[in-house]
Design an enzyme around this catalytic site. Structure first.
Site, PDB file in Angstrom:
ATOM      1  N   ASN A   1       0.814  -1.228   0.000  1.00 44.28           N
ATOM      2  CA  ASN A   1       0.000   0.000   0.000  1.00 44.28           C
ATOM      3  C   ASN A   1       0.845   1.275   0.000  1.00 44.28           C
ATOM      4  O   ASN A   1       0.458   2.290  -0.577  1.00 44.28           O
ATOM      5  CB  ASN A   1      -0.921   0.030   1.227  1.00 44.28           C
ATOM      6  CG  ASN A   1      -2.259  -0.637   0.943  1.00 44.28           C
ATOM      7  OD1 ASN A   1      -2.719  -0.635  -0.202  1.00 44.28           O
ATOM      8  ND2 ASN A   1      -2.885  -1.204   1.960  1.00 44.28           N
TER       9      ASN A   1
ATOM     10  N   CYS B   1      -4.898  -9.198   3.882  1.00 48.74           N
ATOM     11  CA  CYS B   1      -4.303  -9.056   2.532  1.00 48.74           C
ATOM     12  C   CYS B   1      -2.919  -8.417   2.612  1.00 48.74           C
ATOM     13  O   CYS B   1      -2.327  -8.092   1.606  1.00 48.74           O
ATOM     14  CB  CYS B   1      -5.228  -8.311   1.574  1.00 48.74           C
ATOM     15  SG  CYS B   1      -5.168  -6.542   1.765  1.00 48.74           S
ATOM     16  N   PHE B   2      -2.399  -8.239   3.839  1.00 42.71           N
ATOM     17  CA  PHE B   2      -0.996  -7.869   4.069  1.00 42.71           C
ATOM     18  C   PHE B   2      -0.621  -6.541   3.420  1.00 42.71           C
ATOM     19  O   PHE B   2       0.507  -6.370   2.931  1.00 42.71           O
ATOM     20  CB  PHE B   2      -0.054  -9.009   3.589  1.00 42.71           C
ATOM     21  CG  PHE B   2      -0.653 -10.361   3.801  1.00 42.71           C
ATOM     22  CD1 PHE B   2      -0.942 -10.798   5.087  1.00 42.71           C
ATOM     23  CD2 PHE B   2      -1.026 -11.164   2.735  1.00 42.71           C
ATOM     24  CE1 PHE B   2      -1.563 -12.010   5.299  1.00 42.71           C
ATOM     25  CE2 PHE B   2      -1.649 -12.377   2.929  1.00 42.71           C
ATOM     26  CZ  PHE B   2      -1.922 -12.802   4.218  1.00 42.71           C
ATOM     27  N   CYS B   3      -1.595  -5.615   3.392  1.00 39.44           N
ATOM     28  CA  CYS B   3      -1.336  -4.285   2.797  1.00 39.44           C
ATOM     29  C   CYS B   3      -0.948  -4.405   1.338  1.00 39.44           C
ATOM     30  O   CYS B   3      -0.179  -3.573   0.832  1.00 39.44           O
ATOM     31  CB  CYS B   3      -0.226  -3.549   3.543  1.00 39.44           C
ATOM     32  SG  CYS B   3      -0.765  -2.789   5.042  1.00 39.44           S
ATOM     33  N   ASN B   4      -1.389  -5.452   0.678  1.00 41.65           N
ATOM     34  CA  ASN B   4      -1.031  -5.650  -0.734  1.00 41.65           C
ATOM     35  C   ASN B   4      -2.306  -6.040  -1.489  1.00 41.65           C
ATOM     36  O   ASN B   4      -2.473  -7.189  -1.920  1.00 41.65           O
ATOM     37  CB  ASN B   4       0.039  -6.747  -0.838  1.00 41.65           C
ATOM     38  CG  ASN B   4       0.589  -6.900  -2.246  1.00 41.65           C
ATOM     39  OD1 ASN B   4      -0.121  -6.669  -3.219  1.00 41.65           O
ATOM     40  ND2 ASN B   4       1.835  -7.307  -2.371  1.00 41.65           N
TER      41      ASN B   4
END
Ligand SMILES: Cc1ncc(COP(=O)(O)O)c(C=O)c1O
Length: 467
Positions: A140, A396-399
């Site tokens: 992100n 979503c792991f900042c992705n």
């Protein structure tokens, strides 16, 4: 559901060693785990991509340094200040050497990788004749640069991912790089995905540069377990967070920038420490040269020497050793997980990205399914893992781009969810909006002192969901 080492642990270990004899050449790391990481004891730490772990020796060395010296705010000639300035300068040099950066690069200390990315975003000369090209597979904090680009009317374009391996679509990339006729062109991608563990080809840095692009390489998920040779790769900018490499301290990252690329950046403001002169009545200022112009206010000076201590710690273990060990563990993990099937032969797990060790790191992202092929929500997996003292990460792991690609969420679905949103959406709301389609996953990431027991305990934990 509490997991424990299976009764067959010794047999499993013997089998593992037989399959991966090279693992034993890394016994030094087992010794280190005993001496410096004994606090892990019953804990199964599988979140190295979230944050690395520090060794006791790092804390001792850093605290000893602080106890032994009188350190003041740097950049003054008084003795406490100059003692600190010397340590900060030494650390800067050490970081450049560690990444084999040479004289072409400079190091800017930032609070984290995101801080480094924001410096680029706010300072890159975006305008209506510029192009921000970025991979779907980005954190992100890299995606967020698009808001600076958008505000200046730059063209924004994404390089899609290919399924099922989640590699960049290299033919799309080549075409996008070649066809742009803009003036200021910035291309961003990660050396290693924090979602899938995929290692993207680093040769695109030079190819893009030759075509007139500035290249921002996000190495945050790559450098904890891989050597980075900047003289060889030559990105315009590389960003990282040090806690991901060696755990301690948090609050420090770096923008390692090519001096010529840095000269292109125009800072939107000035702050203490970034100017050679500023005036109230003259209503003007002169920015300082090089890295100084980008380090706002007082730097995190007492912690900066701990970067050198942390990098020396990694050097004493050896990235080669770490790699040999993690390749063996990851290969075993992938193969073991892929074998897990319910009694009706339906697979328990879906792994996103490469199912073999080729071109990937030790970050493995997956979802659990029941025997009727229904998704088991990642929150349930996390809750059960918590009870078993397993630290993993879900969501979503900042992705989001890689999640959207991996889960097959379409642009149309997302556009209508965003258009219909009346309040702030969360990842769980999104799942409802896309008709219960998957919107999150479970991530296991291995690192510095991972061992066979960590991996085996996760496999046993996963088996608990078999029916
Ligand atoms: C690939 C990647 N880039 C950037 C970041 C941002 O790092 P930080 O949160 O330390 O700023 C992360 C964090 O997980 C990451 O994995």
């Amino acid at each position: 559901m509490k997991t424990s080492i299976s009764p067959n642990f010794e047999n499993a270990l013997a089998d593992f060693i037989q399959r991966y004899p090279e693992y034993q050449t890394t016994n030094k790391i087992d010794e280190l785990r005993k001496s410096d990481y004994s606090r892990l004891a019953e804990h199964v730490y599988l979140d190295y991509t979230g944050g690395g772990l520090y060794g006791d020796c790092q804390l001792k060395q850093h605290h000893q340094l602080l106890r032994d010296g009188v350190f003041g705010n740097p950049h003054s000639s008084n003795p406490s200040s100059s003692a600190m300035t010397k340590l900060v300068d030494e650390t800067r040099e050490f970081v450049l050497d560690y990444f084999n950066a040479g004289d072409d690069y400079t190091v800017i200390f930032t609070p984290n990788a995101s801080g480094a990315l924001k410096l680029i975003g706010e300072s890159y000369p975006f305008n209506d004749d510029s192009h921000y090209l970025l991979a779907f597979d980005n954190h992100n904090s890299v995606l967020g640069i698009r808001e600076f680009a958008r505000a200046k009317s730059a063209q924004i374009e994404y390089v899609p991912l290919e399924l099922p391996n989640l590699n960049l679509n290299y033919s799309y990339l080549e075409n996008a790089l070649k066809s742009s006729d803009k003036t200021n062109k910035l291309f961003s991608y990660p050396a290693q995905s924090n979602f899938s563990g995929v290692k993207h080809e680093l040769s695109w840095v030079k190819k893009a540069t030759k075509l007139g692009w500035d290249v921002l390489l996000d190495v945050a998920a790559y450098v904890p377990t891989n050597p980075l040779d900047l003289k060889e790769i030559q990105p315009s900018f590389a960003v990282m967070s040090f806690y991901k490499i060696f755990g301690y301290p948090t609050g420090l990252g770096a923008l390692i920038a090519k001096k010529e690329a840095l000269a292109k950046l125009k800072r939107p403001w000035f702050a203490g420490g970034t100017i050679s002169l500023a005036s109230v009545q003259g209503d003007s200022h002169f920015l300082d040269e090089g890295c100084a112009a980008f380090e706002d206010g007082t730097i995190n000076y007492l912690n900066i020497p701990a970067i050198k201590i942390g990098l020396e710690h990694i050097q004493s273990i050896g990235l080669d050793n770490i790699k040999v060990r993690l390749n063996a563990l990851t290969d075993y993990l992938l193969k073991s997980l892929l074998e897990l099937k319910h009694s009706n032969q339906e697979p328990l797990l879906k792994i996103y990205g490469p199912e073999t060790i080729e071109n990937r790191g030790s970050t493995v992202t997956l979802n659990f399914y029941d025997a009727n092929k229904n998704l088991i929500n990642h929150h349930i997996i996390e809750q059960e893992a918590n009870k078993a003292m397993i630290s993993l990460r879900t969501g979503c792991f900042c992705n989001p781009g890689t999640g959207e690609s991996a889960f097959g969420i379409t642009q149309q679905e997302l556009t209508s969810c965003f258009a219909e949103a009346e309040t702030r959406l969360t990842i769980d709301d999104l799942q409802l909006c896309i008709d219960g389609k998957n919107s999150g996953a479970v991530r296991i990431s291995l690192g510095l002192v991972s061992n066979f027991s960590d991996v085996e305990q996760f496999i046993e934990f996963a088996k608990g969901f078999l029916s």
